[in-house]
Motif scaffolding. Sequence first.
Motif, PDB file in Angstrom:
ATOM      1  N   LEU A 132      -2.353  -6.497   3.695  1.00  0.00           N
ATOM      2  CA  LEU A 132      -1.186  -6.134   2.892  1.00  0.00           C
ATOM      3  C   LEU A 132      -0.012  -5.794   3.805  1.00  0.00           C
ATOM      4  CD1 LEU A 132      -2.771  -3.859   0.139  1.00  0.00           C
ATOM      5  CD2 LEU A 132      -2.224  -6.293  -0.006  1.00  0.00           C
ATOM      6  N   PRO A 133       1.171  -6.275   3.492  1.00  0.00           N
ATOM      7  CA  PRO A 133       2.345  -5.998   4.330  1.00  0.00           C
ATOM      8  C   PRO A 133       2.526  -4.502   4.582  1.00  0.00           C
ATOM      9  CG  PRO A 133       2.882  -7.680   2.721  1.00  0.00           C
ATOM     10  CD  PRO A 133       1.506  -7.183   2.374  1.00  0.00           C
ATOM     11  N   GLY A 134       2.682  -4.146   5.857  1.00  0.00           N
ATOM     12  CA  GLY A 134       2.888  -2.758   6.245  1.00  0.00           C
ATOM     13  C   GLY A 134       1.613  -2.007   6.555  1.00  0.00           C
ATOM     14  N   PHE A 135       0.461  -2.597   6.272  1.00  0.00           N
ATOM     15  CA  PHE A 135      -0.815  -1.926   6.490  1.00  0.00           C
ATOM     16  C   PHE A 135      -1.530  -2.551   7.685  1.00  0.00           C
ATOM     17  CE2 PHE A 135       0.441  -0.724   2.356  1.00  0.00           C
ATOM     18  CZ  PHE A 135      -0.131   0.512   2.107  1.00  0.00           C
ATOM     19  N   GLY A 136      -1.089  -2.125   8.874  1.00  0.00           N
ATOM     20  CA  GLY A 136      -1.618  -2.679  10.105  1.00  0.00           C
ATOM     21  C   GLY A 136      -0.907  -3.919  10.574  1.00  0.00           C
ATOM     22  N   VAL A 137       0.027  -4.398   9.778  1.00  0.00           N
ATOM     23  CA  VAL A 137       0.834  -5.570  10.126  1.00  0.00           C
ATOM     24  C   VAL A 137       2.293  -5.262   9.759  1.00  0.00           C
ATOM     25  CG1 VAL A 137      -1.030  -7.237   9.845  1.00  0.00           C
ATOM     26  CG2 VAL A 137       0.372  -6.623   7.869  1.00  0.00           C
ATOM     27  N   PRO A 138       3.254  -5.993  10.337  1.00  0.00           N
ATOM     28  CA  PRO A 138       4.666  -5.704  10.036  1.00  0.00           C
ATOM     29  C   PRO A 138       5.013  -5.990   8.579  1.00  0.00           C
ATOM     30  CG  PRO A 138       4.435  -7.016  12.041  1.00  0.00           C
ATOM     31  CD  PRO A 138       3.089  -7.003  11.388  1.00  0.00           C
ATOM     32  N   LEU A 139       6.094  -5.396   8.147  1.00  0.00           N
ATOM     33  CA  LEU A 139       6.647  -5.692   6.832  1.00  0.00           C
ATOM     34  C   LEU A 139       7.583  -6.895   6.931  1.00  0.00           C
ATOM     35  CD1 LEU A 139       7.662  -2.183   5.429  1.00  0.00           C
ATOM     36  CD2 LEU A 139       5.995  -3.746   4.418  1.00  0.00           C
ATOM     37  N   PRO A 140       7.505  -7.838   5.999  1.00  0.00           N
ATOM     38  CA  PRO A 140       8.502  -8.907   5.959  1.00  0.00           C
ATOM     39  C   PRO A 140       9.889  -8.315   5.703  1.00  0.00           C
ATOM     40  CG  PRO A 140       6.609  -9.421   4.560  1.00  0.00           C
ATOM     41  CD  PRO A 140       6.475  -7.986   4.965  1.00  0.00           C
ATOM     42  N   SER A 141      10.890  -8.952   6.202  1.00  0.00           N
ATOM     43  CA  SER A 141      12.259  -8.468   6.014  1.00  0.00           C
ATOM     44  C   SER A 141      12.579  -8.350   4.524  1.00  0.00           C
ATOM     45  CB  SER A 141      13.245  -9.437   6.676  1.00  0.00           C
ATOM     46  OG  SER A 141      14.569  -9.023   6.449  1.00  0.00           O
ATOM     47  N   GLY A 142      13.041  -7.172   4.128  1.00  0.00           N
ATOM     48  CA  GLY A 142      13.446  -6.951   2.746  1.00  0.00           C
ATOM     49  C   GLY A 142      12.317  -6.693   1.772  1.00  0.00           C
ATOM     50  N   PHE A 143      11.083  -6.578   2.258  1.00  0.00           N
ATOM     51  CA  PHE A 143       9.953  -6.358   1.358  1.00  0.00           C
ATOM     52  C   PHE A 143      10.067  -4.984   0.709  1.00  0.00           C
ATOM     53  CE2 PHE A 143       5.526  -5.449   0.210  1.00  0.00           C
ATOM     54  CZ  PHE A 143       5.157  -6.641  -0.393  1.00  0.00           C
ATOM     55  N   ALA A 144       9.911  -4.920  -0.625  1.00  0.00           N
ATOM     56  CA  ALA A 144      10.232  -3.700  -1.377  1.00  0.00           C
ATOM     57  C   ALA A 144       9.112  -2.661  -1.394  1.00  0.00           C
ATOM     58  CB  ALA A 144      10.596  -4.065  -2.814  1.00  0.00           C
ATOM     59  N   CYS A 145       7.879  -3.040  -1.111  1.00  0.00           N
ATOM     60  CA  CYS A 145       6.726  -2.122  -1.104  1.00  0.00           C
ATOM     61  C   CYS A 145       6.446  -1.505  -2.472  1.00  0.00           C
ATOM     62  CB  CYS A 145       6.911  -1.010  -0.067  1.00  0.00           C
ATOM     63  SG  CYS A 145       6.969  -1.592   1.637  1.00  0.00           S
ATOM     64  N   THR A 146       6.835  -2.170  -3.537  1.00  0.00           N
ATOM     65  CA  THR A 146       6.493  -1.722  -4.889  1.00  0.00           C
ATOM     66  C   THR A 146       5.214  -2.421  -5.345  1.00  0.00           C
ATOM     67  OG1 THR A 146       7.760  -3.509  -5.910  1.00  0.00           O
ATOM     68  CG2 THR A 146       8.918  -1.424  -5.470  1.00  0.00           C
ATOM     69  N   LYS A 147       4.645  -1.950  -6.428  1.00  0.00           N
ATOM     70  CA  LYS A 147       3.445  -2.592  -6.950  1.00  0.00           C
ATOM     71  C   LYS A 147       3.747  -4.032  -7.355  1.00  0.00           C
ATOM     72  CE  LYS A 147       3.421  -1.017 -11.834  1.00  0.00           C
ATOM     73  NZ  LYS A 147       4.875  -0.732 -11.961  1.00  0.00           N
ATOM     74  N   GLU A 148       4.939  -4.282  -7.877  1.00  0.00           N
ATOM     75  CA  GLU A 148       5.322  -5.640  -8.250  1.00  0.00           C
ATOM     76  C   GLU A 148       5.450  -6.537  -7.019  1.00  0.00           C
ATOM     77  OE1 GLU A 148       6.128  -2.935 -11.466  1.00  0.00           O
ATOM     78  OE2 GLU A 148       6.848  -2.893  -9.400  1.00  0.00           O
ATOM     79  N   ALA A 149       6.001  -5.983  -5.938  1.00  0.00           N
ATOM     80  CA  ALA A 149       6.164  -6.768  -4.715  1.00  0.00           C
ATOM     81  C   ALA A 149       4.801  -7.117  -4.118  1.00  0.00           C
ATOM     82  CB  ALA A 149       7.011  -6.000  -3.698  1.00  0.00           C
ATOM     83  N   TYR A 150       3.885  -6.150  -4.093  1.00  0.00           N
ATOM     84  CA  TYR A 150       2.562  -6.427  -3.543  1.00  0.00           C
ATOM     85  C   TYR A 150       1.793  -7.400  -4.435  1.00  0.00           C
ATOM     86  CZ  TYR A 150       2.878  -3.080   0.265  1.00  0.00           C
ATOM     87  OH  TYR A 150       3.232  -2.445   1.431  1.00  0.00           O
ATOM     88  N   ALA A 151       1.929  -7.288  -5.748  1.00  0.00           N
ATOM     89  CA  ALA A 151       1.253  -8.224  -6.642  1.00  0.00           C
ATOM     90  C   ALA A 151       1.802  -9.640  -6.455  1.00  0.00           C
ATOM     91  CB  ALA A 151       1.422  -7.779  -8.095  1.00  0.00           C
TER      92      ALA A 151
END
Length: 259
Positions: free
Chosen positions: A40-59
Amino acid sequence: MTSSERPLILVHGVPDTKALWDGVVAELRETRRDVHAMELPGFGVPLPSGFACTKEAYAAWLAEQAKAIAEAKGPVDIVGHDWGALLTLRVVSLNPDWFASWAISGATLHESYGGHLMARIWATPVLGEIAMALSSPSFVRRVLTRNGMPPDLVEKEVAANSEVMRSAILKLYRSARGLRIHGEWLDELASLPAKGMALWGAHDPYVRVETAKLFAEKQGVPLKIHDGAGHWVVAQQPAWIAKHLHAFWDEQERGGPHA
């Protein structure tokens, strides 16, 4: 296509990384060759540019990964733990044709569930930031160990518990109102195919067995409970998890009651 030929997606939760699945992957190594342990983005790996980290974004992110695999290789089996379970339910509900089967552990969607204490703290502005600031590596280590995570995995997850992950966690839980998830995420479970199952630790303090039972009964799927495990049953009891997954996949192929 048999289960041994199908791709398998594994989705970790919070505050974990794909290392959560190492034991299960090892147990399945002889029978499942095409395994995709998601990061999952941000969990041991970088976040993509502009990734919102909301439940909708992860889904949406998980749906994109699953779609690419399903279009290339055919319907997949998916197993999710904790937030990975919630995302699995959401993505399978919206895109059932991509999946041959689904399984969840450690979290679920049900109208009776209102979240655990830490979820509500993380969802609260200022209070969540204070809690994160006070969560030293030694504190995180104690919490994970106390709740049954194996020692070698504890060290991997503590090492990955970065500021990026902590920020992502706060945004994710705030988007979910501290796990008080209702509305369309619950309503659209009506489209969830009954080719699923739930695997639980009897001593899970975050989402108790009673909630898992209510979900399984409502969705008409089997629930397996390990009497000696807690929230991280997939890491505590990987052989038990693999055994029940194999039995479930075999039953699906035979056209069993939940096929």
